[in-house]
Design an enzyme around this catalytic site. Structure first.
Site, PDB file in Angstrom:
ATOM      1  N   ASP A   1       0.810  -1.081   0.153  1.00 39.14           N
ATOM      2  CA  ASP A   1       0.021   0.125   0.221  1.00 39.14           C
ATOM      3  C   ASP A   1       0.948   1.314   0.041  1.00 39.14           C
ATOM      4  O   ASP A   1       2.047   1.148   0.361  1.00 39.14           O
ATOM      5  CB  ASP A   1      -0.987  -0.040   1.236  1.00 39.14           C
ATOM      6  CG  ASP A   1      -1.762   1.245   1.474  1.00 39.14           C
ATOM      7  OD1 ASP A   1      -2.380   1.811   0.511  1.00 39.14           O
ATOM      8  OD2 ASP A   1      -1.616   1.968   2.587  1.00 39.14           O
TER       9      ASP A   1
ATOM     10  N   ASP B   1      -0.405   5.104   0.947  1.00 41.53           N
ATOM     11  CA  ASP B   1      -0.535   6.299   1.851  1.00 41.53           C
ATOM     12  C   ASP B   1      -0.689   5.440   3.200  1.00 41.53           C
ATOM     13  O   ASP B   1      -1.328   4.716   3.469  1.00 41.53           O
ATOM     14  CB  ASP B   1      -1.779   6.930   1.429  1.00 41.53           C
ATOM     15  CG  ASP B   1      -1.856   7.797   0.186  1.00 41.53           C
ATOM     16  OD1 ASP B   1      -0.641   8.565   0.141  1.00 41.53           O
ATOM     17  OD2 ASP B   1      -2.494   7.378  -0.813  1.00 41.53           O
TER      18      ASP B   1
ATOM     19  N   ARG C   1     -13.875  11.146  -1.503  1.00 46.77           N
ATOM     20  CA  ARG C   1     -13.814  11.904   0.014  1.00 46.77           C
ATOM     21  C   ARG C   1     -14.731  13.167  -0.176  1.00 46.77           C
ATOM     22  O   ARG C   1     -15.458  13.419   0.693  1.00 46.77           O
ATOM     23  CB  ARG C   1     -12.450  11.869   0.312  1.00 46.77           C
ATOM     24  CG  ARG C   1     -12.438  12.257   1.738  1.00 46.77           C
ATOM     25  CD  ARG C   1     -10.975  11.881   2.041  1.00 46.77           C
ATOM     26  NE  ARG C   1     -10.384  10.694   1.935  1.00 46.77           N
ATOM     27  CZ  ARG C   1      -9.270  10.261   1.595  1.00 46.77           C
ATOM     28  NH1 ARG C   1      -8.322  11.050   1.389  1.00 46.77           N
ATOM     29  NH2 ARG C   1      -8.911   8.995   1.553  1.00 46.77           N
TER      30      ARG C   1
ATOM     31  N   THR D   1      -2.605   0.587  -4.696  1.00 52.39           N
ATOM     32  CA  THR D   1      -3.189   1.681  -3.742  1.00 52.39           C
ATOM     33  C   THR D   1      -4.366   2.422  -4.365  1.00 52.39           C
ATOM     34  O   THR D   1      -4.756   2.100  -5.683  1.00 52.39           O
ATOM     35  CB  THR D   1      -1.919   2.889  -3.892  1.00 52.39           C
ATOM     36  OG1 THR D   1      -2.506   3.855  -3.292  1.00 52.39           O
ATOM     37  CG2 THR D   1      -1.766   3.115  -5.311  1.00 52.39           C
ATOM     38  N   THR D   2      -5.139   3.102  -3.676  1.00 50.59           N
ATOM     39  CA  THR D   2      -6.193   3.624  -4.435  1.00 50.59           C
ATOM     40  C   THR D   2      -5.982   5.098  -4.914  1.00 50.59           C
ATOM     41  O   THR D   2      -6.612   5.952  -5.455  1.00 50.59           O
ATOM     42  CB  THR D   2      -7.586   3.860  -3.157  1.00 50.59           C
ATOM     43  OG1 THR D   2      -7.041   4.748  -2.102  1.00 50.59           O
ATOM     44  CG2 THR D   2      -8.027   2.930  -2.669  1.00 50.59           C
TER      45      THR D   2
ATOM     46  N   ASP E   1      -1.730  -0.357   6.013  1.00 51.88           N
ATOM     47  CA  ASP E   1      -1.651   0.786   7.234  1.00 51.88           C
ATOM     48  C   ASP E   1      -3.182   0.904   7.942  1.00 51.88           C
ATOM     49  O   ASP E   1      -2.971   1.434   8.887  1.00 51.88           O
ATOM     50  CB  ASP E   1      -1.024   2.077   7.281  1.00 51.88           C
ATOM     51  CG  ASP E   1      -1.877   2.964   6.431  1.00 51.88           C
ATOM     52  OD1 ASP E   1      -2.516   2.414   5.431  1.00 51.88           O
ATOM     53  OD2 ASP E   1      -2.562   3.940   6.715  1.00 51.88           O
TER      54      ASP E   1
HETATM   55  C1  XBP Z   1      -5.361   6.242   0.372  1.00 46.57           C
HETATM   56  C2  XBP Z   1      -6.309   6.988  -0.190  1.00 46.57           C
HETATM   57  C3  XBP Z   1      -6.370   7.870  -0.813  1.00 46.57           C
HETATM   58  C4  XBP Z   1      -5.653   9.291  -0.532  1.00 46.57           C
HETATM   59  C5  XBP Z   1      -5.825  10.397  -1.637  1.00 46.57           C
HETATM   60  O1  XBP Z   1      -4.995   5.155  -0.256  1.00 46.57           O
HETATM   61  O2  XBP Z   1      -7.497   6.803   0.478  1.00 46.57           O
HETATM   62  O3  XBP Z   1      -7.491   8.469  -1.495  1.00 46.57           O
HETATM   63  O4  XBP Z   1      -5.995   9.620   0.673  1.00 46.57           O
HETATM   64  O5  XBP Z   1      -5.651  10.118  -2.872  1.00 46.57           O
HETATM   65  P1  XBP Z   1      -3.897   3.998   0.129  1.00 46.57           P
HETATM   66  P2  XBP Z   1      -6.388  10.577  -4.104  1.00 46.57           P
HETATM   67  O6  XBP Z   1      -3.693   3.819   1.527  1.00 46.57           O
HETATM   68  O7  XBP Z   1      -4.690   2.638  -0.591  1.00 46.57           O
HETATM   69  O8  XBP Z   1      -2.497   4.408  -0.637  1.00 46.57           O
HETATM   70  O9  XBP Z   1      -6.951  12.007  -4.129  1.00 46.57           O
HETATM   71  O10 XBP Z   1      -5.340  10.662  -5.474  1.00 46.57           O
HETATM   72  O11 XBP Z   1      -7.486   9.683  -4.455  1.00 46.57           O
HETATM   73 MG    MG Z   2      -3.203   3.366   3.322  1.00 45.69          MG
END
Ligand code: XBP
Ligand code: MG
Length: 251
Positions: free
Chosen positions: A9, A11, A56, A122-123, A183
């Protein structure tokens, strides 16, 4: 069972990007567009329940801004806001202020030396991943990964398992060949639903979430001179997470 790949992942896992990265970029964007929307540290923690920046923003408007009259082209506005947010977020990354979390670089190098495959799952938006890797890990580190699965390539974001299935399909591997590093609760719900064993390194935002089913939960990956704290599972006598330890958790 042989471990063939580690799925990372981004973030919260590779780097602690949410509070001082994404959140700041959203707020600067709202200011720039003259919107009186502000996501403080505590509110942002609640909004993280929804993955994906565009999703979001929509969730925030629907649940916290009942007095806001949506324009007829609201979907276009969300897309425009999100493009600007991505631009600002990339500027923040380029300023070099968001470091990799402890042990990430060491584990990636260990995995490459051992011939494991590496993937990002990841998203977040693809360019956020490549900029983070380039600016905070190594200028060429995007090439360290066999697959980068990110953003809108699957419509259903985490906690849906789809992005994990997409990545494993590209790797030509089965869930039993892989282990995931996440995480958050949304992250582990996605990886476990895809049938992938999962290790967690918590952040301030996620430390009280439910990680039942995790192979292990740690404060961070640790370094030889700065051990992790074990929050759930077994450490097999180790103080930092390397490929040997991931193999134990995977077995
Ligand atoms: C984390 C998320 C993302 C970021 C924002 O994803 O939920 O949406 O907060 O990114 P992960 P964007 O932990 O799976 O990496 O604004 O580019 O969507
Ligand atoms: Mg994450």
């Amino acid at each position: 069972m042989t471990l063939s790949a580690i799925l990372f992942d981004v973030d919260g896992t590779l780097a602690d990007t949410e509070r001082d990265g994404h959140r700041i970029a959203f707020n600067r964007t709202f200011d720039k567009f003259g919107l009186d929307w502000h996501w403080d540290v505590e509110l942002y923690g609640r909004l993280l329940a929804v993955t994906g920046g565009k999703e979001r923003i929509r969730h925030y408007v629907d649940h916290y801004k009942s007095d806001y009259l949506k324009p007829s082209d609201f979907d276009d506005l969300v897309a425009e806001l999100h493009r600007e947010k991505t631009r600002i977020y990339n500027e923040i990354l380029e300023s070099g202020k968001i470091p990799m979390r402890p042990g990430v670089k060491r584990l990636l190098q260990d995995a490459m030396e051992r011939g494991l495959k590496l993937a990002v799952v990841t998203t977040t938006t693809p360019e956020n991943v490549t900029t983070l890797l380039k600016c905070s890990l190594d200028p060429d580190s995007a090439q360290w990964f066999d697959v980068i699965a990110a953003g809108d390539i699957v419509p259903a974001k985490k906690p849906a398992p789809d992005i994990y299935f997409w990545a494993m399909d590209k790797l030509a591997l089965q869930p039993r060949d892989c282990i995931a590093l996440e995480d958050s609760e949304n992250g582990i719900r996605a990886s476990l639903s895809a049938g992938v064993k999962t290790v967690i390194t918590v952040t301030d935002y996620t430390k009280d979430q439910d990680f039942s089913g995790a192979a292990a939960v740690l404060s961070d990956l640790g370094e030889p001179e700065s051990p992790f704290s074990l929050l759930q599972g077994q450490d097999y006598g180790k103080t930092f997470a390397d490929v040997d330890l991931f193999e134990r958790w995977h077995a």
